[in-house]
Design a protein around this motif. Structure first.
Motif, PDB file in Angstrom:
ATOM      1  N   HIS A 287       0.777  -1.180  -0.011  1.00 10.00           N
ATOM      2  CA  HIS A 287      -0.062   0.062  -0.074  1.00 10.00           C
ATOM      3  C   HIS A 287       1.048   1.111  -0.099  1.00 10.00           C
ATOM      4  N   PRO A 288       0.507   2.334  -0.266  1.00 12.70           N
ATOM      5  CA  PRO A 288       1.058   3.688  -0.469  1.00 12.70           C
ATOM      6  C   PRO A 288       2.150   3.853   0.817  1.00 12.70           C
ATOM      7  N   GLY A 289       1.438   3.721   2.105  1.00 13.48           N
ATOM      8  CA  GLY A 289       2.305   3.835   3.049  1.00 13.48           C
ATOM      9  C   GLY A 289       3.226   3.076   3.575  1.00 13.48           C
ATOM     10  N   GLU A 290       3.389   2.009   2.715  1.00 15.59           N
ATOM     11  CA  GLU A 290       4.654   1.048   2.996  1.00 15.59           C
ATOM     12  C   GLU A 290       5.840   1.500   2.544  1.00 15.59           C
ATOM     13  N   ARG A 291       5.718   2.343   1.576  1.00 17.79           N
ATOM     14  CA  ARG A 291       7.238   3.085   1.034  1.00 17.79           C
ATOM     15  C   ARG A 291       7.552   4.250   2.274  1.00 17.79           C
ATOM     16  N   LEU A 296      11.715   6.208   5.679  1.00 10.13           N
ATOM     17  CA  LEU A 296      12.059   6.728   6.959  1.00 10.13           C
ATOM     18  C   LEU A 296      13.171   5.506   7.486  1.00 10.13           C
ATOM     19  N   LEU A 297      13.014   4.248   7.563  1.00 10.13           N
ATOM     20  CA  LEU A 297      14.201   3.557   8.081  1.00 10.13           C
ATOM     21  C   LEU A 297      15.285   3.355   7.403  1.00 10.13           C
ATOM     22  N   LYS A 298      15.373   3.459   5.910  1.00 10.38           N
ATOM     23  CA  LYS A 298      16.347   3.253   5.135  1.00 10.38           C
ATOM     24  C   LYS A 298      17.269   4.485   5.020  1.00 10.38           C
ATOM     25  N   SER A 299      16.470   5.811   5.416  1.00  6.23           N
ATOM     26  CA  SER A 299      17.321   6.985   5.378  1.00  6.23           C
ATOM     27  C   SER A 299      18.155   7.126   6.397  1.00  6.23           C
ATOM     28  N   ASP A 300      18.133   6.281   7.602  1.00  2.72           N
ATOM     29  CA  ASP A 300      19.133   6.207   8.565  1.00  2.72           C
ATOM     30  C   ASP A 300      20.063   5.390   8.557  1.00  2.72           C
ATOM     31  N   ALA A 301      21.299   5.730   8.215  1.00  2.00           N
ATOM     32  CA  ALA A 301      22.522   4.807   8.339  1.00  2.00           C
ATOM     33  C   ALA A 301      22.496   3.985   9.470  1.00  2.00           C
TER      34      ALA A 301
END
Length: 685
Positions: A287-291, A296-301
């Motif tokens: 669904h659209p909110g999955e991305r 959010l999580l992948k932007s944090d190294a």
């Protein structure tokens, strides 16, 4: 009065010099020809040249200027040890008395206290500034009264007069100090980090001691004692107990006879950080909110993300075995049974019961939360159905229950009164409980009821709970009653602080100290010690502040925002401060880890010796008595047994000046003419 002869030539000096050369040639020619009047002719030329140079007699009226002696008195922290203040006062008083007895001599006293920013004793800087303020021609000498521990020798001035050190302290002094060689600013939770330190003795310390006790306390708790070798650098393994700031106090007991205990302890501040945040994201369907969650999580190294997505429901009958519905074999048993405790956060995004995760797995998730884990549920329409996660083994750790209604209507998320106070939502945009926030609307919400003591921090349609936070056992869980947060990230109706909201919720669930709703925190700035108390209540009690010297003061914190109380106290003394408010307690270390004034406390003259030797000054130990003051000439030794020297400069100020020609012009003319006529008459005979 003073007399001198000056010259004010009538012609430029090169012209006079040319005339002198010409006269010399003519006299030499007369001598060569044997003319008997060559001598008189030469004298006549000399008289004319002297008259052309304009000799005059100058009378000056001079006002003698007194000599200046500069005394720099070190009043830094190390100078208060033992009987050094008494030695300093006695030496200064004797010096003032001796200078007062000298004619036309002034003593300028400069006192140097503790320098800012832990820079130590800046005696040479003070001496340089004092010399710059006085005429160089009047400086007869300088005296420094100090223990010799000076920290700005690179700024020593170039002296043209004698410089002396009157050294305080005693030859029998000794001191023990704790030296922190290296200490990291942060450490990973659960891992040991090494602090390198050394306990050493300075001066004439007692002999025969090989080891000393060492006490270590964390956050002001009960210290643990170890025995460490004396004079040897060693590594101390430290494991931080919690995230955020950790105060580690290391000390060695005071020994009898040492100069001070100010350097027997050191405070190390370390921030406890997680190595990498491991997050398990379980998506029930695309669904659209999955991305939004992935971005959010992948932007944090610092986040390691494991994403488990159900792309195709197993109830769809097409003959494909369930085990082959995934692109790769997903290790559900390994994740939900064997390695679940390795995750810092588990997110269920629009997940519903489909039989993919057995009840045993979900029950293990419940145990994981009660043991200190974190779960965040982003609810979609399925949360209100019979396949809701609330109807699984997760029910005991969910802070809200669905009513089976799904509201499909636009609404504006708002903060509750609790939300205005809670760190997760406080200051989110410009939202308040009374005014409309400056963000866009959402379009769907699952109707919820708060359960299990959950805190409702945001409401949605019909003022129903939208975001509920709860604590269960040692862990936490959060329930977001909508899957529409992605509208903010897409800019719908202006968007909203979606990234801040989801990040704060996730970090609150992982028990980050900065997002604790009931917390007492301390910080230092230029104004002093800042005490901040966060609470969900309307009021708090008074706080007790224990200073490094043991004194206790009671302070009142003022409310600066809903649920936020603060005050600032002046804190001049370095050391460990402890603040208590109710059951809350916090500690902070102010000032340098080791004050520079107490790094070296045994008096010495070694540092100033090169500068003093260059001007033939002396280093006098005040333990042996205060020296006499004696006048010396330039180039002579300026110190000896029991005395130090100063150099009278004889400076003066010219107050009047009279210029008189050496002879009138007609006298010069008669002299020159008489000599010329005498030479002519001599030759005429």
């Amino acid at each position: 009065m003073a007399d001198a002869v000056i010259f004010d030539p009538m012609l430029p000096w090169p012209v006079i010099a040319g005339l002198g050369v010409l006269a010399l040639i003519l006299v030499a020619l007369a001598l060569w020809r044997g003319l008997p009047g060559w001598g008189l002719r030469g004298l006549a030329a000399l008289v004319l040249l002297t008259a052309l140079s304009g000799p005059s007699l100058v009378d000056e009226a001079r006002d003698p200027l007194g000599d200046i002696l500069i005394a720099v008195v070190d009043d830094s922290a190390s100078q208060v040890l033992s009987d050094r203040p008494d030695q300093t006062d006695a030496a200064l008083a004797r010096l003032e008395a001796q200078v007062a007895a000298l004619p036309d001599t002034e003593l300028r006293v400069v006192r140097v206290g503790d320098s800012p920013d832990n820079a130590g004793s800046l005696v040479m800087t003070a001496l340089t500034e004092a010399l710059a303020e006085a005429p160089a021609a009047r400086i007869a000498g300088a005296v420094v009264i100090s223990d010799g521990q000076i920290h700005d020798m690179e700024r020593a001035p170039a002296m043209t007069a004698p410089l002396h050190l009157l050294r305080t302290g005693r030859d029998s002094d000794w001191d023990r100090r704790l030296v922190i060689t290296t200490a990291p600013a942060f450490a990973i939770l659960g891992e040991e980090v090494a602090v390198r330190l050394k306990v050493e003795d300075q001066g004439r310390a007692p002999r025969g001691l090989d080891s000393v006790p060492l006490d270590i306390a964390v956050d002001g708790g009960e210290p643990r004692r170890f025995t460490v070798p004396l004079g040897q650098e060693m590594e101390l393994p430290v494991r931080l107990p919690h995230a955020g700031q950790n105060i580690i106090q290391i000390s060695t007991p005071v020994a009898e006879g040492e100069l001070t205990d100010r350097n027997n302890a050191a405070v190390v501040q370390m921030n406890g950080v997680r190595d990498r945040l491991r997050v398990l994201l379980v998506s029930g369907e695309p669904h659209p909110g999955e991305r939004t969650w992935r971005n959010l999580l992948k932007s944090d190294a610092s986040v390691d993300l494991v994403h488990f997505t159900i792309l195709r429901p197993p109830e769809k009958q097409d003959g494909v075995p369930v085990s082959e519905l995934s692109l790769i074999a997903f290790p559900t048993r390994e994740l939900f049974l064997e390695k679940i405790d390795e995750f810092d956060l588990i997110i269920f995004d629009r997940y519903k019961l489909r039989g993919i995760l057995p009840a045993l797995y979900l029950d293990n998730v419940r145990r994981y939360v009660e043991s200190g884990g974190a779960v965040l549920v982003a609810a979609g329409p399925d949360f209100a159905s019979a396949a809701s996660l609330y109807r699984s083994q997760l029910r005991p750790i969910l802070p809200g229950a669905p009513t089976a209604r799904v509201l499909e209507e636009p609404y504006l998320p708002r903060l509750t009164e609790t939300g205005e106070r809670h760190p997760v939502t406080r200051g989110l945009g410009r939202a308040t409980a009374e005014s409309d926030p400056d963000w866009g609307r959402w379009l769907r919400q699952v109707e919820l009821e708060a359960t299990g003591g959950g805190q409702v921090v945001m409401t949605g349609a019909d003022d129903g709970p939208l975001l509920i936070l709860g604590r269960f056992g040692q862990g936490r869980s959060a329930l977001l009653g909508s899957d529409q947060a992605w509208l903010w990230s897409r800019g719908f109706e202006g968007g909203g602080p979606q990234l801040d909201l989801l990040r704060r919720v996730a970090h609150w669930a992982m028990q980050e100290p900065e997002l604790e709703e009931e917390a007492l925190s301390l910080a230092s700035d230029q104004t002093g010690l800042r005490i901040t108390r966060r609470t969900l209540g309307d009021s708090i009690g008074s706080a007790e502040v224990t200073a490094p010297d043991g004194t206790v003061a009671t302070v009142t914190l003022e409310q600066i925002a809903p649920g936020l109380f603060e005050t600032v106290l002046p804190a001049e003394d370095p050391g460990l401060y402890r603040v208590t408010e109710g059951e809350r307690e916090a500690v902070i270390a102010l000032g340098p880890r080791a004050p520079r004034e107490f790094e070296e406390t045994v008096a010495t003259g070694v540092l100033m010796a090169p500068v003093i030797d260059a001007v033939r000054g002396g280093i006098v130990v005040l333990e042996d008595g205060v020296p006499r003051l004696r006048a010396v000439r330039e180039g002579q030794p300026a110190a000896g047994r029991g005395w130090i020297g100063y150099m009278p400069r004889g400076a003066y100020l010219t107050v009047d000046q009279t210029t008189t020609p050496l002879l009138p012009g007609w006298v010069w003319l008669i002299l020159a003419a008489g000599l010329a006529i005498g030479g002519w008459l001599r030759e005429g005979r």
